[in-house]
Design a protein around this motif. Structure first.
Motif, PDB file in Angstrom:
ATOM      1  N   MET A   1      26.654  46.513 106.260  1.00 37.37           N
ATOM      2  CA  MET A   1      27.193  45.678 107.355  1.00 37.37           C
ATOM      3  C   MET A   1      28.110  44.505 106.865  1.00 37.37           C
ATOM      4  SD  MET A   1      24.697  45.898 109.795  1.00 37.37           S
ATOM      5  CE  MET A   1      23.391  47.099 110.049  1.00 37.37           C
ATOM      6  N   VAL A   2      27.842  43.879 105.789  1.00 34.67           N
ATOM      7  CA  VAL A   2      28.798  43.158 105.342  1.00 34.67           C
ATOM      8  C   VAL A   2      30.123  43.591 105.108  1.00 34.67           C
ATOM      9  CG1 VAL A   2      29.504  41.355 103.524  1.00 34.67           C
ATOM     10  CG2 VAL A   2      27.213  41.359 104.501  1.00 34.67           C
ATOM     11  N   ALA A   3      30.152  44.971 104.617  1.00 38.47           N
ATOM     12  CA  ALA A   3      31.329  45.711 104.149  1.00 38.47           C
ATOM     13  C   ALA A   3      32.172  46.116 105.509  1.00 38.47           C
ATOM     14  CB  ALA A   3      30.825  46.962 103.363  1.00 38.47           C
ATOM     15  N   ASP A   4      31.556  46.395 106.467  1.00 30.54           N
ATOM     16  CA  ASP A   4      32.060  46.802 107.836  1.00 30.54           C
ATOM     17  C   ASP A   4      32.882  45.510 108.165  1.00 30.54           C
ATOM     18  OD1 ASP A   4      31.092  49.320 107.706  1.00 30.54           O
ATOM     19  OD2 ASP A   4      29.475  48.983 109.241  1.00 30.54           O
ATOM     20  N   GLY A   5      32.160  44.395 108.133  1.00 33.10           N
ATOM     21  CA  GLY A   5      32.868  43.101 108.581  1.00 33.10           C
ATOM     22  C   GLY A   5      34.260  42.720 107.919  1.00 33.10           C
ATOM     23  N   LEU A   6      34.260  43.265 106.342  1.00 38.77           N
ATOM     24  CA  LEU A   6      35.299  43.055 105.839  1.00 38.77           C
ATOM     25  C   LEU A   6      36.292  44.007 105.840  1.00 38.77           C
ATOM     26  CD1 LEU A   6      33.625  41.732 102.503  1.00 38.77           C
ATOM     27  CD2 LEU A   6      34.911  40.380 104.314  1.00 38.77           C
ATOM     28  N   SER A   7      36.071  45.270 106.271  1.00 37.37           N
ATOM     29  CA  SER A   7      36.618  46.265 106.077  1.00 37.37           C
ATOM     30  C   SER A   7      37.404  46.979 107.737  1.00 37.37           C
ATOM     31  CB  SER A   7      36.066  47.796 105.625  1.00 37.37           C
ATOM     32  OG  SER A   7      35.109  48.044 106.468  1.00 37.37           O
ATOM     33  N   LEU A   8      36.819  46.480 108.620  1.00 36.52           N
ATOM     34  CA  LEU A   8      37.183  46.891 110.073  1.00 36.52           C
ATOM     35  C   LEU A   8      38.228  45.761 110.223  1.00 36.52           C
ATOM     36  CD1 LEU A   8      33.867  47.788 111.447  1.00 36.52           C
ATOM     37  CD2 LEU A   8      35.469  49.329 110.712  1.00 36.52           C
ATOM     38  N   PRO A   9      39.194  46.339 111.286  1.00 33.87           N
ATOM     39  CA  PRO A   9      40.292  45.532 111.607  1.00 33.87           C
ATOM     40  C   PRO A   9      39.758  44.520 112.904  1.00 33.87           C
ATOM     41  CG  PRO A   9      40.577  47.785 112.766  1.00 33.87           C
ATOM     42  CD  PRO A   9      39.461  47.517 111.734  1.00 33.87           C
ATOM     43  N   TYR A  10      38.683  44.477 113.518  1.00 34.00           N
ATOM     44  CA  TYR A  10      38.344  43.776 114.443  1.00 34.00           C
ATOM     45  C   TYR A  10      37.036  42.996 114.105  1.00 34.00           C
ATOM     46  CZ  TYR A  10      35.414  47.935 115.361  1.00 34.00           C
ATOM     47  OH  TYR A  10      34.708  48.784 115.162  1.00 34.00           O
ATOM     48  N   SER A  11      36.745  41.706 114.729  1.00 30.97           N
ATOM     49  CA  SER A  11      35.549  41.117 114.479  1.00 30.97           C
ATOM     50  C   SER A  11      35.068  40.433 115.607  1.00 30.97           C
ATOM     51  CB  SER A  11      35.711  39.785 113.390  1.00 30.97           C
ATOM     52  OG  SER A  11      36.642  38.844 113.877  1.00 30.97           O
ATOM     53  N   SER A  12      33.799  39.661 115.711  1.00 30.14           N
ATOM     54  CA  SER A  12      33.324  39.045 116.799  1.00 30.14           C
ATOM     55  C   SER A  12      33.519  37.359 116.427  1.00 30.14           C
ATOM     56  CB  SER A  12      31.743  39.406 116.798  1.00 30.14           C
ATOM     57  OG  SER A  12      30.926  39.037 115.734  1.00 30.14           O
ATOM     58  N   GLY A  13      34.450  37.112 115.777  1.00 31.37           N
ATOM     59  CA  GLY A  13      34.651  35.572 115.709  1.00 31.37           C
ATOM     60  C   GLY A  13      35.037  34.971 116.866  1.00 31.37           C
ATOM     61  N   THR A  14      35.683  35.428 117.926  1.00 37.07           N
ATOM     62  CA  THR A  14      36.095  34.782 119.084  1.00 37.07           C
ATOM     63  C   THR A  14      34.856  34.479 119.721  1.00 37.07           C
ATOM     64  OG1 THR A  14      38.316  35.856 119.106  1.00 37.07           O
ATOM     65  CG2 THR A  14      37.411  34.766 121.132  1.00 37.07           C
ATOM     66  N   VAL A  15      33.981  35.654 119.948  1.00 37.65           N
ATOM     67  CA  VAL A  15      32.754  35.596 120.632  1.00 37.65           C
ATOM     68  C   VAL A  15      31.782  34.291 119.836  1.00 37.65           C
ATOM     69  CG1 VAL A  15      30.580  36.655 121.646  1.00 37.65           C
ATOM     70  CG2 VAL A  15      32.820  37.924 121.675  1.00 37.65           C
ATOM     71  N   GLU A  16      31.656  34.525 118.969  1.00 37.04           N
ATOM     72  CA  GLU A  16      30.908  33.501 118.078  1.00 37.04           C
ATOM     73  C   GLU A  16      31.466  31.950 118.429  1.00 37.04           C
ATOM     74  OE1 GLU A  16      28.268  33.865 116.435  1.00 37.04           O
ATOM     75  OE2 GLU A  16      28.016  35.909 117.076  1.00 37.04           O
ATOM     76  N   GLU A  17      32.812  31.689 118.431  1.00 33.78           N
ATOM     77  CA  GLU A  17      33.239  30.613 118.603  1.00 33.78           C
ATOM     78  C   GLU A  17      32.826  29.978 119.908  1.00 33.78           C
ATOM     79  OE1 GLU A  17      37.562  28.400 119.064  1.00 33.78           O
ATOM     80  OE2 GLU A  17      37.385  30.456 118.363  1.00 33.78           O
ATOM     81  N   HIS A  18      33.151  30.822 121.009  1.00 40.31           N
ATOM     82  CA  HIS A  18      32.646  30.301 122.394  1.00 40.31           C
ATOM     83  C   HIS A  18      31.078  30.151 122.271  1.00 40.31           C
ATOM     84  CE1 HIS A  18      36.331  30.894 124.173  1.00 40.31           C
ATOM     85  NE2 HIS A  18      36.840  32.278 123.544  1.00 40.31           N
ATOM     86  N   ASN A  19      30.333  30.963 121.688  1.00 39.53           N
ATOM     87  CA  ASN A  19      28.890  30.673 121.745  1.00 39.53           C
ATOM     88  C   ASN A  19      28.376  29.505 121.027  1.00 39.53           C
ATOM     89  OD1 ASN A  19      28.029  33.002 123.050  1.00 39.53           O
ATOM     90  ND2 ASN A  19      27.624  34.069 120.998  1.00 39.53           N
ATOM     91  N   ASN A  20      29.055  29.095 119.950  1.00 43.39           N
ATOM     92  CA  ASN A  20      28.884  27.707 119.316  1.00 43.39           C
ATOM     93  C   ASN A  20      29.438  26.596 120.156  1.00 43.39           C
ATOM     94  OD1 ASN A  20      27.893  29.001 116.922  1.00 43.39           O
ATOM     95  ND2 ASN A  20      29.740  29.131 115.916  1.00 43.39           N
TER      96      ASN A  20
END
Length: 50
Positions: A1-20
Motif C-alpha cells: 500500500m505505501v509502496a504503491d503511493g510512492l511508486s505510482l504517478p498519481y495520488s489522492s492528495g487533491t481529494v484529501e485536501e478538499h475533504n480536510n
C-alpha cells in the motif's frame, strides 16, 4: 500500500485536501452555532455576555 503511493504517478492528495477543507468548515460552523446557542440561552436567563 505505501509502496504503491510512492511508486505510482498519481495520488489522492487533491481529494484529501478538499475533504480536510470541508471538515474544517463543518467544525467552524458547529462551533459558531454552539456559541450562538449559548448566547441565546444566557439572554433567556437574563444574563448579557456580548
Amino acid at each position: 500500500m505505501v509502496a504503491d503511493g510512492l511508486s505510482l504517478p498519481y495520488s489522492s492528495g487533491t481529494v484529501e485536501e478538499h475533504n480536510n477543507k470541508i471538515k474544517m468548515l463543518k467544525r467552524q460552523m458547529w462551533a459558531s452555532l454552539v456559541a450562538v446557542a449559548d448566547h441565546v440561552g444566557e439572554l433567556a436567563r437574563g444574563k448579557r455576555s456580548w
